[in-house]
Design an enzyme around this catalytic site. Structure first.
Site, PDB file in Angstrom:
ATOM      1  N   CYS A   1      67.480  44.311   6.171  1.00 50.22           N
ATOM      2  CA  CYS A   1      66.144  44.236   5.937  1.00 50.22           C
ATOM      3  C   CYS A   1      65.414  43.695   7.128  1.00 50.22           C
ATOM      4  O   CYS A   1      65.752  44.091   8.349  1.00 50.22           O
ATOM      5  CB  CYS A   1      66.102  43.120   4.748  1.00 50.22           C
ATOM      6  SG  CYS A   1      66.599  41.179   5.418  1.00 50.22           S
TER       7      CYS A   1
ATOM      8  N   ARG B   1      66.385  39.156   1.829  1.00 48.50           N
ATOM      9  CA  ARG B   1      67.055  40.289   1.116  1.00 48.50           C
ATOM     10  C   ARG B   1      68.353  40.690   1.276  1.00 48.50           C
ATOM     11  O   ARG B   1      69.199  40.906   0.297  1.00 48.50           O
ATOM     12  CB  ARG B   1      66.016  41.460   0.835  1.00 48.50           C
ATOM     13  CG  ARG B   1      64.556  41.057   0.310  1.00 48.50           C
ATOM     14  CD  ARG B   1      63.442  42.179   0.886  1.00 48.50           C
ATOM     15  NE  ARG B   1      63.178  42.374   2.091  1.00 48.50           N
ATOM     16  CZ  ARG B   1      62.542  43.230   2.698  1.00 48.50           C
ATOM     17  NH1 ARG B   1      61.982  43.991   1.872  1.00 48.50           N
ATOM     18  NH2 ARG B   1      62.398  43.403   3.965  1.00 48.50           N
TER      19      ARG B   1
ATOM     20  N   ASP C   1      60.192  41.959  -0.384  1.00 45.61           N
ATOM     21  CA  ASP C   1      60.313  40.812   0.464  1.00 45.61           C
ATOM     22  C   ASP C   1      59.663  39.737  -0.241  1.00 45.61           C
ATOM     23  O   ASP C   1      58.482  39.442  -0.407  1.00 45.61           O
ATOM     24  CB  ASP C   1      59.551  40.950   1.968  1.00 45.61           C
ATOM     25  CG  ASP C   1      60.205  40.322   2.788  1.00 45.61           C
ATOM     26  OD1 ASP C   1      60.809  39.004   2.288  1.00 45.61           O
ATOM     27  OD2 ASP C   1      59.945  40.254   4.168  1.00 45.61           O
TER      28      ASP C   1
END
Length: 179
Positions: A19, A25, A131
């Site tokens: 990420c 994440r 996100d």
């Protein structure tokens, strides 16, 4: 469901999850996928790593909200320390899975061993993992739900590729962690 690429590294099948900062994440996916692999009896056959394309959080633990969400679901989020993605990872790993289109662009786009994490999502294949960093706690819960179902499907694909028998150990999961 897509198949995972054939193994090209020695030792365990290696998966990297990527990420932006490696604090929300990808570490959530890392913790959940490792748990699901252990549940399926694949912990020794598949190795998981995670990283961010940016270096802002190097060495830091997971975002406290991500860690709290994982802990509340029964996972251990305590071991994570952020690291940065390296351009050599597509050769060092059998599969690199990113969380969104920007991450995909940052790692050089789709390649035979690079794709989106949610390519394996049975609900929304190929979608982004949003996100949650700038949002509220509900964003972390949404990410966890996506990651759990996608990890379950990824374990099934890995099992098919590696020739192991998962049985019903992933299909009977109802969203909980390792309680």
């Amino acid at each position: 469901m897509p198949a995972v690429p054939a193994q090209h590294t020695a030792g365990p099948y290696r998966i990297a999850l990527v990420c932006l900062g490696n604090i929300c994440r990808s570490p959530t996916a890392h913790v959940v996928l490792e748990s699901r692999l252990a549940d399926a009896g694949l912990a020794g056959r598949v190795e998981v790593a995670s990283a961010g394309t940016g270096g802002w959080h190097l060495g830091n633990p997971m975002d406290p909200r991500a860690a709290a969400t994982l802990t509340a679901a029964g996972y251990d989020a305590s071991r994570h320390r952020a690291q940065q993605y390296d351009a050599s990872w597509p050769e060092a790993y059998d599969l690199v899975l990113v969380m969104d289109e920007a991450n995909l662009a940052d790692v050089g786009g789709r390649q035979p061993r690079v794709g989106m994490f949610r390519d394996f999502d049975p609900v929304d294949p190929g979608g982004a993992v949003p996100d949650p960093y700038y949002g509220g706690d509900d964003g972390f819960e949404e990410v966890l739900a996506m990651v759990e179902r996608t990890s379950d499907a990824l374990v099934v694909a890995l099992t098919a590729s590696l020739g192991a028998d998962v049985g019903d150990r992933t299909s009977d999961r109802t969203g909980g962690g390792r309680a």
